[in-house]
Design a protein around this motif. Structure first.
Motif, PDB file in Angstrom:
ATOM      1  N   ASP A  60      -9.654 -41.540  16.338  1.00 37.25           N
ATOM      2  CA  ASP A  60     -11.013 -41.651  15.811  1.00 37.25           C
ATOM      3  C   ASP A  60     -11.131 -40.773  14.581  1.00 37.25           C
ATOM      4  N   PRO A  92     -13.452 -45.847  14.043  1.00 42.60           N
ATOM      5  CA  PRO A  92     -12.105 -45.879  14.622  1.00 42.60           C
ATOM      6  C   PRO A  92     -11.037 -45.890  13.524  1.00 42.60           C
ATOM      7  N   ARG A 115      -7.780 -40.382  20.349  1.00 41.97           N
ATOM      8  CA  ARG A 115      -8.744 -41.004  21.259  1.00 41.97           C
ATOM      9  C   ARG A 115      -8.329 -40.781  22.717  1.00 41.97           C
ATOM     10  N   ARG A 119     -12.242 -35.189  20.856  1.00 36.17           N
ATOM     11  CA  ARG A 119     -13.247 -35.787  19.991  1.00 36.17           C
ATOM     12  C   ARG A 119     -13.746 -34.689  19.064  1.00 36.17           C
TER      13      ARG A 119
END
Length: 189
Positions: A60, A92, A115, A119
């Motif tokens: 991400d 993404p 991912r 995060r």
């Protein structure tokens, strides 16, 4: 808690294969990880020409424009224009994206996290208190600033684009910031 100052002047520019810009890595985990095996990576890019973003499967991204204006166009033809006042934009890393600098070169911050493992949270902060909350947290100066906490006499001085990195804060600390910056927290899932 381990803290490190990462000076902008020490970053090495890596030219893009397409010649459209350069990237300077700020921090990566694990240390010495490459583009295929990082858990998280933070870098700055100078975007000089339009072109496709590199694809990063299972990653991400969060992009923040520091200088200039950049239009991102995605594979479904949606687009967004970001400038130095825009909020960070998450998407993404395995989504096809094309970047177009508008009215000259762009400087951006790119935060990538694996991912399902990590995060990121990125926010603009200025003249405020900031509490690092991640397994790794960075503060990137957008102008000359001083970071003060109750353990440091005189504070830590940063010039524009310098970064303050904190790993695994044992106890929460509040930092006083006297200028504009980007606050980044990398959170384990």
């Amino acid at each position: 808690m381990t803290t490190t100052i990462l000076r902008a002047a020490d970053r090495i520019a890596t030219p893009w294969k397409n010649g459209g810009g350069v990237t300077r890595e700020i921090a990566v985990w694990p240390p010495e990880a490459g583009l295929d095996d990082f858990d998280w990576r933070i870098s700055m890019a100078e975007v000089r020409e339009a072109g496709a973003f590199s694809l990063f499967p299972d990653v991400d991204r969060c992009l923040t424009v520091i200088e200039g204006c950049l239009r991102l166009t995605f594979d479904d033809d949606t687009s967004v224009s970001l400038d130095a006042q825009s909020e960070p934009w998450a998407f993404p890393g395995d989504r096809t994206c094309h970047g177009q600098p508008l009215d000259g070169p762009v400087l951006d911050l790119n935060v990538m996290s694996r991912r399902g493992q990590f995060r990121s949270q990125v926010k603009r902060v200025s003249d405020t208190m900031w509490r690092p909350t991640g397994v790794a947290s960075l503060l990137i100066a957008l102008a000359p600033l001083t970071i003060v906490d109750d353990r440091a006499s005189g504070g830590i001085r940063l010039v524009p684009l310098d970064a303050w990195l904190c790993h695994d804060p044992a106890t929460p600390i509040d930092l006083a910031i006297n200028g504009p910056a980007l606050g980044i927290d990398i959170l384990a899932l």
